[in-house]
Design a protein around this motif. Structure first.
Motif, mmCIF file in Angstrom:
data_model
loop_
_atom_site.group_PDB
_atom_site.id
_atom_site.type_symbol
_atom_site.label_atom_id
_atom_site.label_comp_id
_atom_site.label_asym_id
_atom_site.label_seq_id
_atom_site.Cartn_x
_atom_site.Cartn_y
_atom_site.Cartn_z
ATOM 1 N N PHE A 282 -24.826 -10.902 -29.021
ATOM 2 C CA PHE A 282 -23.869 -9.826 -29.228
ATOM 3 C C PHE A 282 -22.598 -10.142 -28.445
ATOM 4 O O PHE A 282 -22.661 -10.557 -27.294
ATOM 5 C CB PHE A 282 -24.454 -8.494 -28.744
ATOM 6 C CG PHE A 282 -23.494 -7.350 -28.851
ATOM 7 C CD1 PHE A 282 -23.307 -6.698 -30.053
ATOM 8 C CD2 PHE A 282 -22.752 -6.947 -27.746
ATOM 9 C CE1 PHE A 282 -22.413 -5.645 -30.164
ATOM 10 C CE2 PHE A 282 -21.851 -5.898 -27.847
ATOM 11 C CZ PHE A 282 -21.674 -5.247 -29.062
ATOM 12 N N THR A 283 -21.461 -9.913 -29.078
ATOM 13 C CA THR A 283 -20.169 -10.096 -28.440
ATOM 14 C C THR A 283 -19.288 -8.904 -28.775
ATOM 15 O O THR A 283 -19.233 -8.480 -29.934
ATOM 16 C CB THR A 283 -19.481 -11.388 -28.921
ATOM 17 O OG1 THR A 283 -20.322 -12.500 -28.625
ATOM 18 C CG2 THR A 283 -18.136 -11.584 -28.237
ATOM 19 N N ALA A 284 -18.617 -8.374 -27.773
ATOM 20 C CA ALA A 284 -17.673 -7.269 -27.976
ATOM 21 C C ALA A 284 -16.405 -7.569 -27.192
ATOM 22 O O ALA A 284 -16.444 -8.234 -26.153
ATOM 23 C CB ALA A 284 -18.278 -5.950 -27.509
ATOM 24 N N HIS A 285 -15.293 -7.065 -27.702
ATOM 25 C CA HIS A 285 -14.007 -7.263 -27.049
ATOM 26 C C HIS A 285 -13.494 -5.921 -26.541
ATOM 27 O O HIS A 285 -13.665 -4.898 -27.191
ATOM 28 C CB HIS A 285 -13.026 -7.902 -28.022
ATOM 29 C CG HIS A 285 -13.537 -9.201 -28.567
ATOM 30 N ND1 HIS A 285 -13.516 -10.374 -27.841
ATOM 31 C CD2 HIS A 285 -14.136 -9.497 -29.732
ATOM 32 C CE1 HIS A 285 -14.062 -11.330 -28.547
ATOM 33 N NE2 HIS A 285 -14.450 -10.834 -29.703
ATOM 34 N N SER A 286 -12.850 -5.966 -25.392
ATOM 35 C CA SER A 286 -12.264 -4.771 -24.797
ATOM 36 C C SER A 286 -10.783 -5.008 -24.576
ATOM 37 O O SER A 286 -10.363 -6.137 -24.302
ATOM 38 C CB SER A 286 -12.935 -4.469 -23.459
ATOM 39 O OG SER A 286 -12.273 -3.400 -22.803
ATOM 40 N N THR A 287 -10.011 -3.956 -24.662
ATOM 41 C CA THR A 287 -8.582 -4.051 -24.361
ATOM 42 C C THR A 287 -8.344 -4.045 -22.858
ATOM 43 O O THR A 287 -7.221 -4.259 -22.422
ATOM 44 C CB THR A 287 -7.816 -2.884 -25.013
ATOM 45 O OG1 THR A 287 -8.382 -1.648 -24.544
ATOM 46 C CG2 THR A 287 -7.922 -2.944 -26.529
ATOM 47 N N HIS A 288 -9.384 -3.821 -22.081
ATOM 48 C CA HIS A 288 -9.285 -3.752 -20.618
ATOM 49 C C HIS A 288 -9.701 -5.082 -19.993
ATOM 50 O O HIS A 288 -10.615 -5.740 -20.482
ATOM 51 C CB HIS A 288 -10.150 -2.624 -20.085
ATOM 52 C CG HIS A 288 -9.758 -1.297 -20.660
ATOM 53 N ND1 HIS A 288 -8.699 -0.560 -20.178
ATOM 54 C CD2 HIS A 288 -10.255 -0.591 -21.706
ATOM 55 C CE1 HIS A 288 -8.568 0.542 -20.897
ATOM 56 N NE2 HIS A 288 -9.502 0.540 -21.825
ATOM 57 N N PRO A 289 -9.071 -5.480 -18.890
ATOM 58 C CA PRO A 289 -9.430 -6.742 -18.243
ATOM 59 C C PRO A 289 -10.828 -6.693 -17.632
ATOM 60 O O PRO A 289 -11.375 -5.615 -17.363
ATOM 61 C CB PRO A 289 -8.362 -6.916 -17.164
ATOM 62 C CG PRO A 289 -7.848 -5.549 -16.903
ATOM 63 C CD PRO A 289 -7.989 -4.784 -18.191
ATOM 64 N N MET A 290 -11.354 -7.869 -17.401
ATOM 65 C CA MET A 290 -12.700 -8.005 -16.841
ATOM 66 C C MET A 290 -12.842 -7.228 -15.535
ATOM 67 O O MET A 290 -13.859 -6.576 -15.310
ATOM 68 C CB MET A 290 -13.005 -9.489 -16.629
ATOM 69 C CG MET A 290 -14.366 -9.782 -16.032
ATOM 70 S SD MET A 290 -14.396 -10.008 -14.236
ATOM 71 C CE MET A 290 -13.125 -11.197 -13.965
ATOM 72 N N ALA A 291 -11.843 -7.260 -14.678
ATOM 73 C CA ALA A 291 -11.933 -6.552 -13.394
ATOM 74 C C ALA A 291 -12.136 -5.048 -13.601
ATOM 75 O O ALA A 291 -12.902 -4.409 -12.867
ATOM 76 C CB ALA A 291 -10.681 -6.809 -12.556
ATOM 77 N N ALA A 292 -11.494 -4.479 -14.611
ATOM 78 C CA ALA A 292 -11.661 -3.048 -14.887
ATOM 79 C C ALA A 292 -13.060 -2.754 -15.425
ATOM 80 O O ALA A 292 -13.682 -1.755 -15.053
ATOM 81 C CB ALA A 292 -10.601 -2.575 -15.885
ATOM 82 N N VAL A 293 -13.557 -3.624 -16.288
ATOM 83 C CA VAL A 293 -14.907 -3.444 -16.835
ATOM 84 C C VAL A 293 -15.934 -3.522 -15.710
ATOM 85 O O VAL A 293 -16.820 -2.672 -15.598
ATOM 86 C CB VAL A 293 -15.207 -4.483 -17.940
ATOM 87 C CG1 VAL A 293 -16.655 -4.400 -18.394
ATOM 88 C CG2 VAL A 293 -14.253 -4.303 -19.121
ATOM 89 N N ARG A 294 -15.789 -4.521 -14.833
ATOM 90 C CA ARG A 294 -16.734 -4.654 -13.720
ATOM 91 C C ARG A 294 -16.620 -3.478 -12.748
ATOM 92 O O ARG A 294 -17.613 -3.039 -12.193
ATOM 93 C CB ARG A 294 -16.492 -5.983 -12.988
ATOM 94 C CG ARG A 294 -17.121 -7.153 -13.708
ATOM 95 C CD ARG A 294 -18.655 -7.057 -13.764
ATOM 96 N NE ARG A 294 -19.190 -7.296 -12.433
ATOM 97 C CZ ARG A 294 -19.990 -6.451 -11.787
ATOM 98 N NH1 ARG A 294 -20.393 -5.337 -12.338
ATOM 99 N NH2 ARG A 294 -20.426 -6.737 -10.576
ATOM 100 N N ALA A 295 -15.408 -2.952 -12.566
ATOM 101 C CA ALA A 295 -15.252 -1.775 -11.708
ATOM 102 C C ALA A 295 -15.993 -0.585 -12.308
ATOM 103 O O ALA A 295 -16.619 0.198 -11.575
ATOM 104 C CB ALA A 295 -13.773 -1.452 -11.511
ATOM 105 N N ALA A 296 -15.968 -0.446 -13.623
ATOM 106 C CA ALA A 296 -16.723 0.630 -14.278
ATOM 107 C C ALA A 296 -18.213 0.460 -14.020
ATOM 108 O O ALA A 296 -18.915 1.426 -13.723
ATOM 109 C CB ALA A 296 -16.434 0.660 -15.779
#
Length: 161
Positions: free
Chosen positions: A7-21
């Motif tokens: 599975f692969t998904a794309h986010s408009t948010h940078p990796m640092a923001a995703v990891r912070a979540a």
């Protein structure tokens, strides 16, 4: 032979923001409530710096399963699942209560220039003669749909926070 789950998904948010979540307990509570499905719950959340472990339980209802499976598991499938994150990667482990079925794999989130990419590379293994592949296919379909909803939730949650 195990069934792959890619599975692969794309986010408009940078990796640092995703990891912070992922390091925010409220994110997990909101995610399980919003997209966890019927009877979903979180049993344990442990966050220590960039180390995150979340134990949750999700269910595949009988109506979403082939008749051959409900003949064996009439109440549906209860799936305890653990996500463990450290840095930009992690692992996922899941099993089906009362059945010799497991899901194991890796999780990755990376910057892609226009946001980030989330990747799951896992395998589903059900050791039940005759019905194993059917159960694997049902789990694969359910998890793919769930991962899509979770990725969409994460993108929306980050936009709102």
């Amino acid at each position: 032979m195990a069934t792959p789950l890619a599975f692969t998904a794309h986010s408009t948010h940078p990796m640092a923001a995703v990891r912070a979540a992922f390091a925010d307990e409220q994110y997990w509570k909101d995610r399980i409530e919003t997209v966890g499905g019927p009877n979903a719950r979180i049993d344990i959340i442990v966050i220590e710096g960039d180390q995150v472990r979340v134990d949750m339980v999700q269910t595949i209802l009988p109506a979403d399963l082939p008749a051959q499976i409900t003949a064996i598991k009439p109440d549906g499938l209860i799936i305890p699942r653990t996500e463990t994150w450290h840095g930009t990667g992690g692992t996922v482990e899941a099993r089906v209560d009362g059945a010799p079925a497991t899901v194991n794999g890796t999780l990755t989130v990376i910057d892609n220039g226009a946001g980030s990419t989330f990747v799951v590379d896992a395998s589903i293994d059900v050791k039940i003669p005759l019905f194993g592949k059917k159960i694997e296919a049902a789990i694969q379909q359910h998890l793919s749909e769930l991962l899509e909803r979770e990725a969409e939730f994460t993108n929306n949650w980050l936009s709102a926070h």
